[in-house]
Write a protein that holds these residues in place. Structure first.
Motif, mmCIF file in Angstrom:
data_model
loop_
_atom_site.group_PDB
_atom_site.id
_atom_site.type_symbol
_atom_site.label_atom_id
_atom_site.label_comp_id
_atom_site.label_asym_id
_atom_site.label_seq_id
_atom_site.Cartn_x
_atom_site.Cartn_y
_atom_site.Cartn_z
ATOM 1 N N ASP A 211 30.530 18.845 48.174
ATOM 2 C CA ASP A 211 29.565 20.273 47.297
ATOM 3 C C ASP A 211 28.537 20.179 47.620
ATOM 4 O OD1 ASP A 211 28.461 17.546 45.943
ATOM 5 O OD2 ASP A 211 28.246 18.955 44.391
ATOM 6 N N ALA A 212 27.966 19.769 48.781
ATOM 7 C CA ALA A 212 26.611 19.897 48.868
ATOM 8 C C ALA A 212 26.530 21.680 49.889
ATOM 9 C CB ALA A 212 26.492 18.834 50.868
ATOM 10 N N VAL A 213 27.808 21.727 49.917
ATOM 11 C CA VAL A 213 27.708 23.849 50.590
ATOM 12 C C VAL A 213 28.354 25.149 50.157
ATOM 13 C CG1 VAL A 213 27.813 25.144 52.906
ATOM 14 C CG2 VAL A 213 27.109 22.666 53.239
ATOM 15 N N THR A 214 28.110 25.264 49.501
ATOM 16 C CA THR A 214 29.015 26.608 48.860
ATOM 17 C C THR A 214 28.555 27.686 49.022
ATOM 18 O OG1 THR A 214 28.368 25.471 45.977
ATOM 19 C CG2 THR A 214 28.711 27.898 46.635
ATOM 20 N N ILE A 215 29.760 27.744 49.869
ATOM 21 C CA ILE A 215 30.168 29.011 51.124
ATOM 22 C C ILE A 215 31.058 29.647 49.860
ATOM 23 C CG2 ILE A 215 31.597 30.228 52.728
ATOM 24 C CD1 ILE A 215 30.940 27.102 54.552
ATOM 25 N N ARG A 216 30.299 31.526 49.941
ATOM 26 C CA ARG A 216 30.791 32.410 48.714
ATOM 27 C C ARG A 216 31.512 33.811 49.440
ATOM 28 N NH1 ARG A 216 26.675 32.280 46.664
ATOM 29 N NH2 ARG A 216 27.184 30.915 44.211
ATOM 30 N N VAL A 217 32.109 34.464 49.111
ATOM 31 C CA VAL A 217 32.601 35.546 50.120
ATOM 32 C C VAL A 217 32.802 36.545 48.727
ATOM 33 C CG1 VAL A 217 34.317 36.853 51.352
ATOM 34 C CG2 VAL A 217 34.205 34.300 51.595
ATOM 35 N N LEU A 218 32.324 37.379 48.462
ATOM 36 C CA LEU A 218 31.953 38.430 47.941
ATOM 37 C C LEU A 218 32.823 39.427 48.230
ATOM 38 C CD1 LEU A 218 28.590 38.092 46.546
ATOM 39 C CD2 LEU A 218 30.493 36.921 45.507
ATOM 40 N N GLU A 219 33.715 40.388 47.508
ATOM 41 C CA GLU A 219 34.594 41.694 47.912
ATOM 42 C C GLU A 219 34.884 42.429 46.492
ATOM 43 O OE1 GLU A 219 36.444 44.678 49.487
ATOM 44 O OE2 GLU A 219 35.616 43.073 50.831
ATOM 45 N N ALA A 220 33.947 43.609 46.869
ATOM 46 C CA ALA A 220 34.378 44.680 45.907
ATOM 47 C C ALA A 220 35.734 45.096 45.888
ATOM 48 C CB ALA A 220 33.598 46.115 46.171
ATOM 49 N N ALA A 221 36.201 45.155 46.602
ATOM 50 C CA ALA A 221 37.652 45.596 46.116
ATOM 51 C C ALA A 221 38.633 44.712 45.520
ATOM 52 C CB ALA A 221 38.897 45.764 47.867
ATOM 53 N N PRO A 222 39.480 44.770 45.553
ATOM 54 C CA PRO A 222 40.926 44.264 43.830
ATOM 55 C C PRO A 222 41.399 42.458 45.487
ATOM 56 C CG PRO A 222 41.709 46.481 44.050
ATOM 57 C CD PRO A 222 40.416 46.296 45.473
ATOM 58 N N ARG A 223 41.367 43.129 46.450
ATOM 59 C CA ARG A 223 42.363 41.986 47.402
ATOM 60 C C ARG A 223 40.903 41.462 48.717
ATOM 61 N NH1 ARG A 223 46.135 43.632 50.843
ATOM 62 N NH2 ARG A 223 46.602 45.486 50.089
ATOM 63 N N VAL A 224 41.026 40.635 49.134
ATOM 64 C CA VAL A 224 40.635 40.626 50.039
ATOM 65 C C VAL A 224 41.584 41.374 52.287
ATOM 66 C CG1 VAL A 224 39.534 37.780 50.535
ATOM 67 C CG2 VAL A 224 42.027 38.319 51.394
ATOM 68 N N SER A 233 47.544 39.306 53.403
ATOM 69 C CA SER A 233 45.941 39.498 51.718
ATOM 70 C C SER A 233 45.901 37.786 51.220
ATOM 71 C CB SER A 233 44.922 40.545 51.142
ATOM 72 O OG SER A 233 44.548 40.296 50.370
ATOM 73 N N MET A 234 46.862 37.592 50.980
ATOM 74 C CA MET A 234 47.194 36.557 50.399
ATOM 75 C C MET A 234 47.153 35.358 50.423
ATOM 76 S SD MET A 234 50.151 38.622 47.160
ATOM 77 C CE MET A 234 50.722 36.923 46.780
ATOM 78 N N LYS A 235 48.005 35.675 51.709
ATOM 79 C CA LYS A 235 47.956 34.004 52.133
ATOM 80 C C LYS A 235 46.000 33.210 53.272
ATOM 81 C CE LYS A 235 52.981 34.507 54.930
ATOM 82 N NZ LYS A 235 53.273 33.665 53.859
ATOM 83 N N VAL A 236 45.698 34.536 53.363
ATOM 84 C CA VAL A 236 44.568 33.985 53.596
ATOM 85 C C VAL A 236 43.581 33.483 52.586
ATOM 86 C CG1 VAL A 236 42.225 35.541 54.897
ATOM 87 C CG2 VAL A 236 44.364 36.096 56.040
ATOM 88 N N GLU A 237 43.483 34.505 51.851
ATOM 89 C CA GLU A 237 42.576 33.969 50.292
ATOM 90 C C GLU A 237 42.919 32.635 50.042
ATOM 91 O OE1 GLU A 237 41.437 34.858 46.034
ATOM 92 O OE2 GLU A 237 42.973 36.621 46.966
ATOM 93 N N ARG A 238 44.464 32.791 50.183
ATOM 94 C CA ARG A 238 45.226 30.823 49.558
ATOM 95 C C ARG A 238 44.047 29.977 50.833
ATOM 96 N NH1 ARG A 238 50.359 30.988 51.490
ATOM 97 N NH2 ARG A 238 50.037 29.376 53.366
ATOM 98 N N HIS A 239 44.414 30.209 52.101
ATOM 99 C CA HIS A 239 44.062 29.755 53.331
ATOM 100 C C HIS A 239 41.596 29.185 52.900
ATOM 101 C CE1 HIS A 239 46.898 28.592 55.461
ATOM 102 N NE2 HIS A 239 47.078 29.889 55.571
#
Length: 438
Positions: A211-224, A233-239
């Motif tokens: 848990d030492a490094v948190t990496i987050r992605v913020l996206e305004a749209a409903p999906r990546v 999109s769903m496969k990438v988000e799962r990975h």
């Protein structure tokens, strides 16, 4: 062109995917035979394939794959001019260049103008901050090799400060934030996770904790990856989640402050390093060109022939061109695949113009999309007349992704140089030097 006339001057502004590819092709077809004078202009001294910038920035790929524009121009018999494009005098047929200074503010190249008979603008795109407060002051971008080098240095310094205790963080952990979940954002997130693992193996012991490094992605749209099919999109988000990357969709950023990101709904995230990858637009200089019409993303509107609406002797291609896409009743997207195909097309188009033959319209063939999400993984779709559309992922998709980079290097370096470079690069995947910290 008569025997006594001077060879036409062809000036290409921008040494990105489209510009360097075209300069190489034209120098081989015309420059070496004295049929045209080819000049390539860029404000950088080296070229780096833009879709790989996230790997260079994270340090998982070495900068040894940069292509020196001075050396490349000498080997391919065209002229390279260092300069920052600022405008065009269409009456006198001159390209205006601003002076370029080194990091110590000493002049490298003076302000000057270059004559042209045919001008090709291939100046790419830049990050679009959509007017969000605090982005310019508190975020890093990833548009150029220089920005990739700066991000890599900042990342290394951040981890070193964390290891030595020079950096005081909340809950004794690092928080890295990427704003935007397009291809650049999700690929960078995956590479940062790989980089954190390399740091852990090579001396930064504090990041060995899960848990030492948190990496987050913020996206305004409903999906990546909103521009790609939903199944990808769903496969990438799962990975991404499997890589322990926090994905927040529907997260519109309101402002960026030093050390924090604030969303429109009032949510606040602490962030030790923030990268803005939320969108692209044409460089600002495009909007300052007098008499030219701009379209989507501030790009130069062009005819299907890639000629600008304002001047038949001035073409635009790649990310800076707003080219019609009749099959989709829209404009072509700013993608490396488009830039590569347009560079190949422009070789034939300029050959037709110099021969006095009719120009043809550009036709784009969509071969699908690939997104890299780890050292050995990728997700995407391949398209073709024979196979239709198929979705691939994992090892096969990653190999297909790497082949795109190889094909680009082959087009600008030649088969043997590209193959040798690929073999050396594959055998020596960038490993960070082991650090001894006490």
């Amino acid at each position: 062109m008569t025997q006594t006339s001077k060879p036409p001057k062809i000036v290409i502004v921008g040494a990105g995917t489209a510009g360097l590819n075209l300069a190489t092709r034209l120098s081989h077809k015309f420059g070496r035979h004295g049929k045209a004078e080819i000049t390539l202009v860029d404000e950088n001294l080296s070229h780096m394939w833009k879709p790989s910038l996230h790997e260079f920035a994270a340090g998982t790929k070495g900068f040894d794959e940069e292509i020196s524009l001075l050396e490349h121009s000498h080997r391919n018999d065209y002229s390279f001019r260092l300069g920052r494009f600022t405008g065009i005098d269409r009456e006198k047929k001159l390209v205006h260049l601003q002076a370029v200074n080194d990091p110590a503010n000493r002049p490298l190249a003076p302000k000057r103008a270059l004559p042209y008979d045919i001008l090709v603008l291939a100046i790419g795109s830049r990050s679009n901050d959509f007017g969000t407060p605090g982005v310019a002051e508190n975020c890093m971008m990833l548009d150029t090799p220089a920005q990739a080098k700066r991000l890599q240095a900042e990342l290394l310094n951040l981890f070193l400060r964390f290891q030595t205790g020079a950096l005081c963080t909340r809950n004794d952990k690092l928080e890295l934030t990427i704003i935007g979940a397009g291809a650049t954002g999700v690929e960078l997130a995956a590479e940062l996770r790989e980089a954190a693992g390399q740091f852990a193996r090579n001396g930064i012991h504090k990041v060995r904790r899960p848990d030492a490094v948190t990496i987050r992605v913020l996206e305004a749209a409903p999906r990546v990856l909103g521009a790609l099919p939903e199944n990808i999109s769903m496969k990438v988000e799962r990975h991404l989640r499997e890589l322990h990357i926090d994905v927040h969709c529907g997260a519109k950023v309101a402002r960026i402050e030093p050390g924090s990101v604030h969303l429109a709904d009032g949510t606040e995230f602490t962030s030790n390093l923030t990268v803005w990858a939320a969108g692209v637009r044409a460089p600002e200089v495009i909007g300052q060109l007098e008499g030219f019409e701009t379209g989507s993303l501030g790009r130069l509107k062009v005819r299907p022939t890639l000629q600008t609406l304002a001047d038949d002797q001035i073409y635009a291609l790649g990310d800076c061109a707003d080219c019609p896409w009749p099959a989709k009743e829209t404009s072509l997207p700013p993608r490396a695949q488009v830039a590569t195909q347009q560079a190949e097309f422009m070789e034939r188009q300029i050959a037709a113009q110099l021969a006095g033959k009719p120009l043809k319209p550009f036709s784009y063939a969509d071969h699908g999309s690939l997104v890299a999400i780890s050292n050995e993984g990728a997700v995407g779709s391949l398209m073709g007349k024979a196979i239709g559309t198929i979705t691939i992922e994992g090892w096969l998709a990653r190999r297909a992704y790497r082949s795109l980079h190889f094909l680009h290097r082959k087009s600008v370096l030649g088969t043997w140089r590209a193959t040798l470079s690929s073999l050396i690069g594959g055998a020596s995947k960038r490993i960070r030097p082991k650090l001894k910290l006490h």
